[in-house]
Scaffold this motif. Sequence first.
Motif, PDB file in Angstrom:
ATOM      1  N   ALA A  32       4.311  70.843 104.570  1.00 52.17           N
ATOM      2  CA  ALA A  32       4.578  69.740 103.644  1.00 52.17           C
ATOM      3  C   ALA A  32       4.730  70.310 102.235  1.00 52.17           C
ATOM      4  CB  ALA A  32       3.427  68.733 103.694  1.00 52.17           C
ATOM      5  N   PRO A  33       5.524  69.659 101.347  1.00 53.30           N
ATOM      6  CA  PRO A  33       6.292  68.424 101.575  1.00 53.30           C
ATOM      7  C   PRO A  33       7.679  68.667 102.163  1.00 53.30           C
ATOM      8  CG  PRO A  33       6.491  69.050  99.274  1.00 53.30           C
ATOM      9  CD  PRO A  33       5.597  70.085  99.911  1.00 53.30           C
ATOM     10  N   GLU A  34       8.041  69.932 102.408  1.00 54.74           N
ATOM     11  CA  GLU A  34       9.374  70.237 102.914  1.00 54.74           C
ATOM     12  C   GLU A  34       9.600  69.608 104.281  1.00 54.74           C
ATOM     13  OE1 GLU A  34      13.215  71.663 103.348  1.00 54.74           O
ATOM     14  OE2 GLU A  34      11.953  71.335 101.587  1.00 54.74           O
ATOM     15  N   GLY A  35       8.549  69.599 105.136  1.00 54.50           N
ATOM     16  CA  GLY A  35       8.691  69.001 106.455  1.00 54.50           C
ATOM     17  C   GLY A  35       9.055  67.527 106.377  1.00 54.50           C
ATOM     18  N   LYS A  36       8.432  66.803 105.459  1.00 55.60           N
ATOM     19  CA  LYS A  36       8.733  65.383 105.281  1.00 55.60           C
ATOM     20  C   LYS A  36      10.158  65.186 104.810  1.00 55.60           C
ATOM     21  CE  LYS A  36       7.208  61.276 102.749  1.00 55.60           C
ATOM     22  NZ  LYS A  36       6.255  60.729 101.750  1.00 55.60           N
ATOM     23  N   ARG A  37      10.610  66.040 103.883  1.00 52.54           N
ATOM     24  CA  ARG A  37      11.968  65.914 103.362  1.00 52.54           C
ATOM     25  C   ARG A  37      13.000  66.131 104.461  1.00 52.54           C
ATOM     26  NH1 ARG A  37      16.278  68.330 101.698  1.00 52.54           N
ATOM     27  NH2 ARG A  37      15.591  70.290 102.618  1.00 52.54           N
ATOM     28  N   ARG A  38      12.747  67.095 105.341  1.00 54.03           N
ATOM     29  CA  ARG A  38      13.683  67.361 106.433  1.00 54.03           C
ATOM     30  C   ARG A  38      13.704  66.210 107.434  1.00 54.03           C
ATOM     31  NH1 ARG A  38      13.085  73.857 107.865  1.00 54.03           N
ATOM     32  NH2 ARG A  38      13.088  74.589 105.679  1.00 54.03           N
ATOM     33  N   MET A  39      12.539  65.640 107.679  1.00 60.73           N
ATOM     34  CA  MET A  39      12.484  64.523 108.624  1.00 60.73           C
ATOM     35  C   MET A  39      13.224  63.299 108.098  1.00 60.73           C
ATOM     36  SD  MET A  39      11.064  65.063 111.561  1.00 60.73           S
ATOM     37  CE  MET A  39      10.523  63.445 112.115  1.00 60.73           C
ATOM     38  N   GLU A  40      13.359  63.185 106.782  1.00 59.52           N
ATOM     39  CA  GLU A  40      14.108  62.060 106.213  1.00 59.52           C
ATOM     40  C   GLU A  40      15.610  62.229 106.416  1.00 59.52           C
ATOM     41  OE1 GLU A  40      12.816  62.163 102.191  1.00 59.52           O
ATOM     42  OE2 GLU A  40      10.949  61.054 102.558  1.00 59.52           O
ATOM     43  N   ILE A  41      16.077  63.464 106.600  1.00 63.74           N
ATOM     44  CA  ILE A  41      17.507  63.711 106.813  1.00 63.74           C
ATOM     45  C   ILE A  41      17.890  63.418 108.266  1.00 63.74           C
ATOM     46  CG2 ILE A  41      19.292  65.508 106.812  1.00 63.74           C
ATOM     47  CD1 ILE A  41      17.846  66.824 104.492  1.00 63.74           C
ATOM     48  N   ILE A  42      16.998  63.713 109.199  1.00 62.94           N
ATOM     49  CA  ILE A  42      17.325  63.583 110.628  1.00 62.94           C
ATOM     50  C   ILE A  42      17.772  62.172 111.002  1.00 62.94           C
ATOM     51  CG2 ILE A  42      16.276  63.617 112.928  1.00 62.94           C
ATOM     52  CD1 ILE A  42      14.850  66.198 112.047  1.00 62.94           C
ATOM     53  N   PRO A  43      17.094  61.077 110.589  1.00 58.84           N
ATOM     54  CA  PRO A  43      17.589  59.729 110.937  1.00 58.84           C
ATOM     55  C   PRO A  43      18.990  59.449 110.393  1.00 58.84           C
ATOM     56  CG  PRO A  43      15.310  59.625 110.194  1.00 58.84           C
ATOM     57  CD  PRO A  43      15.784  61.003 109.904  1.00 58.84           C
TER      58      PRO A  43
ATOM     59  N   THR B 194      24.582  58.180 111.554  1.00 57.26           N
ATOM     60  CA  THR B 194      25.977  58.315 111.106  1.00 57.26           C
ATOM     61  C   THR B 194      26.772  59.334 111.907  1.00 57.26           C
ATOM     62  OG1 THR B 194      25.472  60.046 109.474  1.00 57.26           O
ATOM     63  CG2 THR B 194      25.248  57.749 108.757  1.00 57.26           C
ATOM     64  N   GLY B 195      26.073  60.283 112.521  1.00 62.34           N
ATOM     65  CA  GLY B 195      26.769  61.354 113.232  1.00 62.34           C
ATOM     66  C   GLY B 195      27.413  62.370 112.315  1.00 62.34           C
ATOM     67  N   LYS B 196      27.195  62.265 110.995  1.00 59.94           N
ATOM     68  CA  LYS B 196      27.821  63.168 110.043  1.00 59.94           C
ATOM     69  C   LYS B 196      26.919  64.349 109.723  1.00 59.94           C
ATOM     70  CE  LYS B 196      30.638  59.636 107.771  1.00 59.94           C
ATOM     71  NZ  LYS B 196      30.949  58.975 106.469  1.00 59.94           N
ATOM     72  N   ARG B 197      27.536  65.474 109.532  1.00 58.56           N
ATOM     73  CA  ARG B 197      26.816  66.712 109.217  1.00 58.56           C
ATOM     74  C   ARG B 197      26.284  66.669 107.785  1.00 58.56           C
ATOM     75  NH1 ARG B 197      27.856  72.434 111.067  1.00 58.56           N
ATOM     76  NH2 ARG B 197      27.107  73.818 109.426  1.00 58.56           N
ATOM     77  N   VAL B 198      25.085  67.243 107.586  1.00 57.85           N
ATOM     78  CA  VAL B 198      24.469  67.337 106.266  1.00 57.85           C
ATOM     79  C   VAL B 198      24.116  68.800 106.012  1.00 57.85           C
ATOM     80  CG1 VAL B 198      22.523  66.681 104.799  1.00 57.85           C
ATOM     81  CG2 VAL B 198      23.538  64.996 106.354  1.00 57.85           C
ATOM     82  N   ASP B 199      24.592  69.354 104.896  1.00 64.00           N
ATOM     83  CA  ASP B 199      24.290  70.742 104.509  1.00 64.00           C
ATOM     84  C   ASP B 199      23.383  70.741 103.281  1.00 64.00           C
ATOM     85  OD1 ASP B 199      25.937  72.008 106.484  1.00 64.00           O
ATOM     86  OD2 ASP B 199      27.687  71.476 105.278  1.00 64.00           O
ATOM     87  N   THR B 200      22.319  71.547 103.317  1.00 66.51           N
ATOM     88  CA  THR B 200      21.406  71.685 102.173  1.00 66.51           C
ATOM     89  C   THR B 200      21.182  73.174 101.900  1.00 66.51           C
ATOM     90  OG1 THR B 200      19.479  71.527 103.637  1.00 66.51           O
ATOM     91  CG2 THR B 200      20.249  69.491 102.632  1.00 66.51           C
ATOM     92  N   PRO B 201      22.073  73.780 101.123  1.00 66.98           N
ATOM     93  CA  PRO B 201      21.933  75.220 100.848  1.00 66.98           C
ATOM     94  C   PRO B 201      20.864  75.499  99.807  1.00 66.98           C
ATOM     95  CG  PRO B 201      23.829  74.338  99.687  1.00 66.98           C
ATOM     96  CD  PRO B 201      23.287  73.212 100.524  1.00 66.98           C
TER      97      PRO B 201
END
Length: 559
Positions: free
Chosen positions: A85-96, A101-108
């Motif tokens: 945490a808190p990175e784990g929470k932030r990643r879990m917010e992207i998954i839904p 939407t089925g759209k790809r998300v990139d976070t470099p």
Amino acid sequence: MGEKIVGSSGGERKQPEHPELDRPFELTEERLFQWFESAFRDYRHAAIGVDRDGKVRFYTGRELEQWGRPADQVVGRRYDEVVSAPEGKRRMEIIPRVLSTGKRVDTPGVEHISERRGAVVQNLSYSALRSPDSNQIVGVLVEIADVTRQRMLEDIDRDILRGLDLDNILKKICDGASRLSGVWKGDKKAPKAAVRLVEGDKVVKVVGGGASAEEGGWTPQQLESLKEAVGPASPLWQKMVDSKGPVVLGRSDGSFEKAVAEGLISRKHADERGIFSLVALPLQRGDLRVYNKESWSQGDVEFLMALATRADIAIENAEAHMHLRALAELVLHDVKTPLITIGGFSRLALMKLTPVIEKLKRDVPITQYDQKALDSVVEHLGVVVPSVLTMERRINDSREVIEHGLPPEAVGGMVKGLMDSSVQLSAIRAKEEGINFVLDLPERLPSVVVVPDSLVRIMQNLTTNALDHVKPKPGGEVRISFEEGSMQLKVRVFNTGDPIPEEKIPLLFSGIGHSEKESGWGLGLKSVHELVVQNGGSIEVENLPNGVAFTFSLMKSQT
């Protein structure tokens, strides 16, 4: 065999069909995620499959061999329990979002603190996992490319270019070597590294770093034990010299135990340092040693070799700086007295000639105007010579002054005089070359936050650059103008002539990419840029219809 799309961003990733999918049997979710895992097993980065409930269903990819946990510690757990945490929470917010939407998300360039690895930097991509038979989204593929090592090397490169203290750079190299070379595989207190500087057959300096807090991973006794003999008296040192490359002693292949048995490594020292593996890398004036409890991958060794190269550069730069300091001391000693004599003689000459000037009412060999120019040269040389001697201190002092702000009286009434005196030599040169030189000084200039000597050097460099490139000669023009805003004072130095090629503008302030014929488009402008930035300002260049303009801004004093 055909192909099915895995992920839904325009076919970024295609995987071959699984043979079993053509057979008449029930395609369970478990079997489907097993297929996904096998498809990504040879993927060069990390591939993590997360189902619609947020649980990790597979955890694979070759990069995990370097920094990953065992799969049985990850698979079956929620993804936000796996990532700190808190990175784990932030990643879990992207998954839904990806699931809906089925759209790809990139976070470099994601930076976060890992409980096992400390500060890490990763490039992440999230894309939908679809069932080949129904095209339904069943989960999310998280692809992770770890760029922590790359960022670490870039950070050290910046420190070397900035000329930071050698001990600090070597400490950072040791910290990086220990933190990024297997710390997540063994006891957190075990990984440690040290740079040893050698003269003759003696270790004259040891700089250590490591994962644990105590002395950067080392106890004083452990550091002292590193001052062991080098040369023929040290079998490990001799082996490293003979091989002309790194000596890698690992745990799994038995090479470490073999080295102990052969006397290359002291069992006592190994036990004291809590290690079971070692990499020793030769430096031009010593070695870099990295200790761990696990074996080394090829990637580990390549990274450590890159760190060793940077250690050599840092040591070489430190020695060059030492020689430069000695040269500056010599120059200062030999130039200071003549400078004082020249300045005194010119003032005496002007004093004696003043009555003649007033009587004849015409120019004589030395005018008051020429005297001011000569004084400016003497004063500038008197600043430049000792500034070489105390280069780092002067830069740090300037930054400290800028951060705290200068009192208005220090740079208030002086600004107009500084502008006038700093361009005297350029004005004389312009007159000799038939150039129209215009200093458009207003009646009043505001107080600005700047180190006075910096302002003089900025103006001298910019006006010299303008005269170098003004066209036509004779007949061209150099014009200096001022614009006062609510927060800043802008100073523009314009010259008639050819525009700067657009492809060269990004390199103007870098000091690189210029030929000898392009005098003025090199170190002079690089110095100007650095001085302006150090004084809290900015600078830009603009091609105009009839010439080129350099405009720099300085913050107005608010007190």
